[in-house]
Design an enzyme around this catalytic site. Structure first.
Site, mmCIF file in Angstrom:
data_model
loop_
_atom_site.group_PDB
_atom_site.id
_atom_site.type_symbol
_atom_site.label_atom_id
_atom_site.label_comp_id
_atom_site.label_asym_id
_atom_site.label_seq_id
_atom_site.Cartn_x
_atom_site.Cartn_y
_atom_site.Cartn_z
ATOM 1 N N ASP A 74 -6.712 -2.093 3.331
ATOM 2 C CA ASP A 74 -5.721 -3.088 2.904
ATOM 3 C C ASP A 74 -6.036 -4.478 3.436
ATOM 4 O O ASP A 74 -5.331 -5.430 3.128
ATOM 5 C CB ASP A 74 -4.331 -2.682 3.389
ATOM 6 C CG ASP A 74 -3.978 -1.291 2.940
ATOM 7 O OD1 ASP A 74 -4.227 -0.995 1.769
ATOM 8 O OD2 ASP A 74 -3.478 -0.510 3.759
ATOM 9 N N ASP A 130 0.875 -1.161 0.000
ATOM 10 C CA ASP A 130 0.000 0.000 0.000
ATOM 11 C C ASP A 130 0.913 1.211 0.000
ATOM 12 O O ASP A 130 2.096 1.100 0.303
ATOM 13 C CB ASP A 130 -0.852 -0.070 1.266
ATOM 14 C CG ASP A 130 -1.686 1.157 1.441
ATOM 15 O OD1 ASP A 130 -2.247 1.616 0.443
ATOM 16 O OD2 ASP A 130 -1.788 1.649 2.571
ATOM 17 N N ASP A 155 -4.446 6.476 -4.739
ATOM 18 C CA ASP A 155 -4.146 7.836 -5.175
ATOM 19 C C ASP A 155 -4.255 8.005 -6.684
ATOM 20 O O ASP A 155 -4.359 7.051 -7.436
ATOM 21 C CB ASP A 155 -2.721 8.189 -4.768
ATOM 22 C CG ASP A 155 -2.674 8.668 -3.352
ATOM 23 O OD1 ASP A 155 -3.696 9.195 -2.882
ATOM 24 O OD2 ASP A 155 -1.628 8.493 -2.719
ATOM 25 N N PHE A 204 -18.719 8.230 5.005
ATOM 26 C CA PHE A 204 -17.667 7.867 4.068
ATOM 27 C C PHE A 204 -17.556 6.351 4.022
ATOM 28 O O PHE A 204 -17.547 5.693 5.064
ATOM 29 C CB PHE A 204 -16.334 8.458 4.538
ATOM 30 C CG PHE A 204 -15.183 8.066 3.676
ATOM 31 C CD1 PHE A 204 -14.843 8.842 2.583
ATOM 32 C CD2 PHE A 204 -14.445 6.930 3.954
ATOM 33 C CE1 PHE A 204 -13.787 8.486 1.777
ATOM 34 C CE2 PHE A 204 -13.390 6.565 3.139
ATOM 35 C CZ PHE A 204 -13.052 7.347 2.053
#
Lengths: 943, 373
Positions: free
Chosen positions: A807, A404, A681, A542
């Site tokens: 993860d 990650d 990202d 979220f």
């Protein structure tokens, strides 16, 4: 129970303050028969009781083939006609192995039992006939009303009735459940709060006679559905009304709760599933070897039996001293008996003590990992931890490291460096964080420093209230989050589940928009000194799937606003048409990405009153629905609300690389390990991070999707891949070219990949020739998919490392999962096989401990098989010399004690202490391929 | 201790908030101990093979092993050994007739005489062995076919021997238990060997053969005992038992010359009962004591061996031998050990020389401590 209740799934009925009703229905079990609904609040994690220990442990141990094999040998030895060695000779090693294993299990069971009884006898206050009595946890029963004091652990799943705080709020710490140390709030229903908060409250609580109808016990920690029927009314219950067992009450003097689930029904106990058993490849190889040994023993016995038949035929035809000894005068029957005798005689070739020795060695190796000072992280006082003790030698064989990025390669200590408001960029990321001039924020009484951004223009704009977009932007930062504020010495201290939020709220505070406090319905913010109270109407959570969160608030003026923040892709596609500043903002996004900054888009929407009313009604309806239906409905509802957004700006947060990351990656690559980085990202950010952590070589060529796709579609991917490289790098050496190509993929492209499974193999063969692979914009599920892809198409060991809840999937999928004990809670660590505190500790974990462990265990296995086979093979040779009669060459006791006693120590010592070489050359100069040195021993093993 | 706390954590896993939240004690530092064991820094030795260490090692091994080997070889060679095969397979051998005319129930023993010449005198005590070949004394059914408790003088086993002795457990005709039972005892070696020296003056003298002291002490005094009361007559004590099928005499009449050497404690019997590990073996038969004066025990010259041929081996292609041997501190004649030492020593020395030449010729580096990777 009405039919309606059944349909909605609310079948669990709890009557407050009626102990007798529930006691009657308490679950009783006798052997395997259970009766009753409600379990008591006693934890029983122990497996054995006085009666069941022996049968259970024997049952467990005889699931091992080797043990059964030896039991068969003992049985065979009891047949006098074939017993070549006395029966007690095989039973001794078997008993030693069984009892060592049994004692080990017993000891750990006793430890569990002690631990259980300690938990079961913890005190808590139970309401008994209108006064609180101190009782033990194990006496708590469904329907009891409990009083929890500050810092007490909650003994069962409770419905919060009221607390000592206003609005009956209370705060809990869930560190033991999900590892997150931030406080979370829970709030009682208005109805119970109003009725039951009186002094003294015992009387009111004692008279409380509500009935709770809720779901059957389940393991979903974050959802709860139910209803409270009380005083003729029906109230809906949600997760925020529930205090879970194992959480700790903080910042609240008292909380009163009604026990809903006890003991084995509680969510946390439902959650602690069994540990997965991962088997190492070596173990599989070894199992094959054992099967091979058994087969060759059978074959050898067969050949020897034929020999015996032939020789007894010869003996019979002669008048010899032996001829009378041929059984029944029948050579074939004689051979048949000798066959079984030889199976017994050769049985020491089967390494019975190996499994147990293997376990001991694994445990010691895991301890060495935990004891290593060089993997101890002073700052958080955390040593490395081997949570799964049976994988240590796999560490030495890792071929693919899938990492990650956030929090793993980077520190996850976030700094607010830049922002873009209304198309205007503030701050400069080219100056390093330490060198940023502090701004003059003395006008702000709440400022406590720590802002690494220099932008007086922004401050001026904000203080002068010249730009409404900028003020909105900061309001959004101060409102749209789930942070809790705790007041310490007149300053708010923020506690957030995600470090991003903490940074953003902190930055807003520095710039004058101070988040002061939060209640269930209100958020209080001080905007440039003016305290404003926003009514919180809805909080759209979220999730990693949504990748955004929103709050719907009513501002003091009465306007309805939806503030939304989230990943740029998600937000940009939800903007209203012709949104101003969109282009300039997108350019800013690119700029930020190049500077390796993490970006979040912030947007706002003015919600019409009519829409809100309609929407809230649907939302209220959804509360009574079954979980899965509700989830889809909620998703649709949220989607409906988060539309026509007006873009406010972009935040850019710097996440700095951890110490030693580039060196570690370079070293691991030199050691022949392929390092892949999987991140959520943006591509640009990921590529830049890739360069800065030496994952990508400055000269290396990035192979992107378009090109890769062409290669994959072509008839011969290998050839076109080679061509693709040569066109660009015709001047350089071929081998060099091979090493300096990297693949960059994004999540959406990977999705396309999944549709074409036939590409997987050729992609992997290409990827093997690349220096590294970088996957950006991937979801947690895709991370796991990639791990699966690698596992499927290569024979290498894969290792995943990550630190966050996103993860967990990938950590569980890989052969070895490593959790980084970082700032993002403990989920990754809880699911991992190994836990370390810093990425660079992988060096030592893989190249020192892994290598040692692999080498030691390979040697150990060879040695062990050698000693057992060598011992037994003597009998084949001797068989030729004694007329194939299954005569033992050794004294019988020697056979019994050989493996478990005489030869146990040297092989163990070697497996514990053998050092191939000192640690220094391994971490400073790893050989190009670890396997080159290790393969011979494995090969030997296979032979 | 670190270990125990680690363990507890492992065991209770993720259960029900068992960690000590709200506890009052100061948080324990989890820093691992800096001890040699835990940090895996225990003293270790890693041999690095360089020319500087390997070459001397080869030479030292070579120079040490060759003398040892020579010493062993010489010692072994000094042991004198003489072997006579008297099976009687070849038609011209003296025992050919005896071997061929053998019948189990013949009453008159067949006697044959083998001549041989000792070229060298045998000094010190000389041991006389009989050797058998192709005789599977290590066959499992054969090895098992005995009753140790009977041989130890247990009365009940004397009367009813162990089942392991089948089919030599009871006499098929009289149904009496056999003592000693089993196949081993049944196949007792019963040739009688006598040694005569034909003196240079033409006279022959019988060489004195001592039959005591050929069995192990523990066998003779612990493992093997006669049954019954010591005061009684041996015949009395074995009353009610039958002799083994192949035997000519009962067990209590094995040695007519010495009444103390009869029954289960007869030394020839004890030697036989200790089974050999390989199909070709020798067993101690007699000892020829050293003479008090300085004359050799067995002078060089002509000897003849008088054999009372009772033991049939032709049926299973066996061979019978008589061996005379002296012994040294390292036991009987065994040239193998010495040769092995000499061979290994020579190979090491030779390799040392070869490596030295290679090292001198091809080593161009100034520092030979590095090994190329």
């Amino acid at each position: 129970m009405s039919k309606e209740d059944f349909e909605s799934g609310l079948t669990w009925e709890v009557k407050a303050n009626s102990r007798r009703y529930h006691k009657h229905k308490q679950r009783k079990s006798f052997l395997c028969f259970t009766r009753g609904r409600y379990s008591d609040n006693v934890v029983r994690s122990h497996k054995y009781s006085l009666l069941t220990f022996l049968p259970l442990t024997l049952f467990e141990q005889f699931q091992r083939a080797a043990n059964v094999y030896f039991l068969l040998m003992v049985v065979l030895q009891c047949v006098p006609a074939i017993s070549s060695i006395p029966w007690y000779i095989t039973i001794i090693p078997l008993l030693v192995v069984l009892s060592v294993r049994g004692l080990k299990d017993l000891a750990s069971d006793m430890a569990r039992r002690r631990c259980d009884s300690e938990i079961n006898s913890r005190p808590c206050d139970v309401l008994v006939s209108q006064s609180f009595m101190t009782a033990q946890w194990k006496d708590v029963c469904v329907g009891d009303v409990l009083r929890i004091r500050r810092d007490q652990i909650i003994p069962a799943d409770l419905l919060l009735l009221s607390s000592s705080e206003p609005h009956s709020l209370c705060y809990v710490e869930t560190a033991d459940i999900d590892g997150e140390t931030n406080l979370k709030y829970r709030q009682a229903l208005d109805a119970t709060h109003n009725e039951l908060t009186s002094h003294p409250s015992e009387e009111a609580l004692g008279a409380f006679n509500g009935i709770v109808l809720c779901e059957e016990p389940n393991n979903r920690l974050y959802t709860f559905r139910g209803q409270l029927q009380w005083q003729g009314e029906c109230f809906l219950l949600e997760n925020e009304h529930v205090l879970l067992r194992g959480t700790v009450l903080r910042n609240t003097d008292f909380a009163y709760g009604l026990t809903i689930y006890t003991g084995a029904d509680t969510k946390i106990l439902r959650n602690c599933g069994k540990l997965r058993v991962k088997r190492t490849q070596l173990e599989e190889v070894f199992n094959k070897v054992v099967i091979g040994i058994v087969l060759s023993v059978l074959l050898a016995a067969l050949l020897l039996a034929i020999g015996a038949g032939v020789s007894s035929y010869q003996v019979m035809t002669q008048t010899s001293f032996l001829s009378a000894l041929v059984v029944d005068g029948n050579p074939a029957y004689n051979g048949f008996l000798v066959y079984w005798s030889y199976i017994i005689l050769l049985s020491p070739a089967m390494p019975i003590a190996l499994y147990i020795t293997f376990e001991v060695i694994h445990t010691i190796h895991s301890k060495f990992i935990g004891w290593d000072l060089e993997m101890y992280w002073q700052q958080t006082d955390k040593p490395a931890e081997a949570r799964n003790t049976s994988l240590s030698e796999e560490l030495g064989q890792v071929g693919y490291l899938l990492s990650d990025k956030t929090g793993t390669l980077t520190q996850n200590r976030l700094l607010f460096r830049q922002c873009c408001v209304a198309g205007q960029i503030y701050g400069d990321a080219s100056v390093s964080a330490e060198d940023v001039k502090p701004m003059d924020l003395s006008w702000n009484p709440f400022s406590s420093g720590g802002l690494r951004m220099f932008s007086p223009t922004l401050v001026e704009t904000l203080r002068g209230q010249r730009c409404p977009v900028a003020t909105q932007f900061l309001s959004a930062l101060a409102l749209c989050h789930t942070v809790m504020a705790e007041w310490k010495e007149g300053f708010p201290v923020y506690q957030a589940a995600s470090p991003d939020e903490e940074t953003l709220v902190g930055a807003a505070r520095e710039l004058g928009w101070v988040f002061l406090s939060r209640t269930r319905d209100f958020v209080v913010v001080s905007e440039l000194g003016a305290t404003r109270q926003y009514q919180l109407l809805a909080l759209l959570d979220f999730t990693s799937k949504r990748r955004r969160m929103s709050v719907l608030v009513r501002d003091p003026e009465g306007g309805l606003k939806l503030y939304c923040k989230g990943a740029d892709v998600v937000i940009l596609e939800r903007l209203q048409k012709n949104c101003p500043h969109q282009e300039s903002t997108e350019m800013a996004l690119e700029l930020f990405a190049e500077a390796c900054l993490r970006t979040l888009c912030v947007a706002v929407r003015s919600v019409p009153e009519a829409l809100w009313e309609r929407w809230s009604k649907t939302l209220a309806l959804s509360a009574a629905m079954a979980t899965c239906e509700r989830d889809t409905l909620l998703e649709k509802l949220y989607d409906e609300m988060e539309r026509d957004l007006l873009l406010l700006g972009v935040t850019a947060i710097e996440d700095r690389l951890q110490e030693g990351v580039p060196e570690t990656i370079a070293l691991l690559q030199e050691a022949g390990i392929k390092v892949w980085v999987l991140t959520g990202d943006k591509k640009e950010t990921a590529v830049n991070i890739g360069y800065s952590c030496k994952l990508l070589h400055p000269e290396s060529r990035l192979l992107e999707w378009q090109e890769l796709r062409q290669i994959l579609q072509s008839a011969d991917p290998q050839v076109s891949f080679f061509k693709a490289k040569q066109t660009e790098l015709w001047a350089t050496h071929k081998e060099m070219a091979r090493a300096k190509t990297s693949v960059v993929l994004t999540g959406s492209e990977l999705a396309e990949f999944e549709e074409r499974p036939e590409w997987g193999a050729s992609f992997m063969s290409l990827a093997e020739q690349c220096q590294s692979v970088l996957c950006c914009r991937v979801t947690p599920a895709q991370k796991a998919e990639i791990v699966k892809l690698v596992r499927k198409h290569t024979a290498s060991i894969t290792m995943s490392i990550g630190d966050g809840a996103n993860d967990v999937n990938m950590i569980k999928t890989a052969h070895i999962g490593v959790g980084l004990a970082g700032r993002e809670g403990g989920q990754a660590v809880h699911n991992a096989d190994f836990a370390v505190s810093q990425f660079r500790f992988l060096q030592r974990l893989l190249l020192v401990h892994g290598r040692w462990s692999y080498r030691r265990i390979s040697l150990f296995l060879c040695y062990f098989l050698f000693k057992t086979c060598g011992f037994a093979l003597v009998h084949i040779w001797f068989g030729i010399l004694n007329g194939f009669s299954a005569q033992s060459l050794y004294e019988t006791w020697f056979i019994a004690l050989y493996t478990v006693f005489y030869t146990a120590t040297p092989v163990m010592c070697m497996a514990f202490f053998e050092q191939f070489s000192t640690t220094r050359p391994m971490t400073t100069r790893p050989w190009r391929s670890l396997s080159r040195w290790l393969r011979p021993s494995l090969l030997q093993l296979r032979l | 201790m670190m270990a125990s706390s680690y363990n507890a954590k492992e065991e209770d896993g993720h259960h029900s908030g068992s960690s000590t939240h709200g506890g009052t004690g100061a948080p324990k530092n989890k820093k691992p101990d800096n001890t040699a064991f835990k940090q895996q820094r225990l003293p270790a030795w890693q041999p690095i093979l360089t020319a500087g260490t390997v070459l001397p090692a080869f030479f030292i091994i070579g120079l040490m092993f060759i003398p040892i080997g020579i010493g062993l070889y010489v010692t072994s060679n000094n042991i004198k050994e003489y072997e006579v095969d008297y099976t009687g397979v070849e038609p011209n051998s003296p025992c050919y007739d005896c071997a061929n005319s053998f019948t189990w129930n013949s009453t008159t023993p067949c006697v044959c005489t083998v001549n041989f010449t000792l070229t060298q005198p045998f000094e010190s005590n000389v041991y006389m062995y009989y050797g058998l070949s192709n005789f599977y004394q290590n066959h499992r059914r054969y090895v098992k076919s005995r009753d140790d408790s009977q041989l130890n003088g247990v009365q009940s086993s004397l009367i009813s021997p162990s089942k392991e002795c089948e089919p030599y457990r009871t006499n098929p005709e009289t149904k009496q238990p056999i003592a000693p039972c089993g196949a081993i005892a049944n196949s007792l070696f019963n040739d009688t060997l006598e040694l005569y020296y034909s003196q240079p003056d033409g006279n022959t003298s019988k060489v004195t053969l001592v039959k005591k002291g050929i069995a192990w002490y523990t066998d003779k005094h612990v493992k093997f005992r006669n049954p019954g009361n010591d005061k009684d007559n041996l015949t009395e004590r074995f009353k009610g038992t039958a002799k083994p099928v192949n035997w000519m005499k009962p067990v209590y009449e094995l040695d007519p010359s010495d009444p103390e050497n009869n029954g289960f404690i007869n030394e020839d019997f004890i030697v036989w009962m200790r089974t050999a590990a390989l199909p070709t073996f020798r067993k101690l038969y007699r000892i020829i004591q050293k003479k008090p004066d300085s004359t050799p025990t067995l002078a060089s010259g002509k000897y003849f061996l008088k054999i009372t041929y009772n033991y049939p081996v032709r049926s299973f292609d066996g061979r019978k031998r008589m061996i005379l041997s002296t012994i040294s501190w390292m036991g009987g004649k065994n040239p193998f050990l010495g040769i092995a030492y000499i061979t290994v020593g020579s190979i090491c020395f030779f390799l040392g020389v070869v490596l030295l030449i290679i090292h001198h010729k091809y080593d161009t580096r100034s520092n030979s401590a590095d090994i190329p990777n």
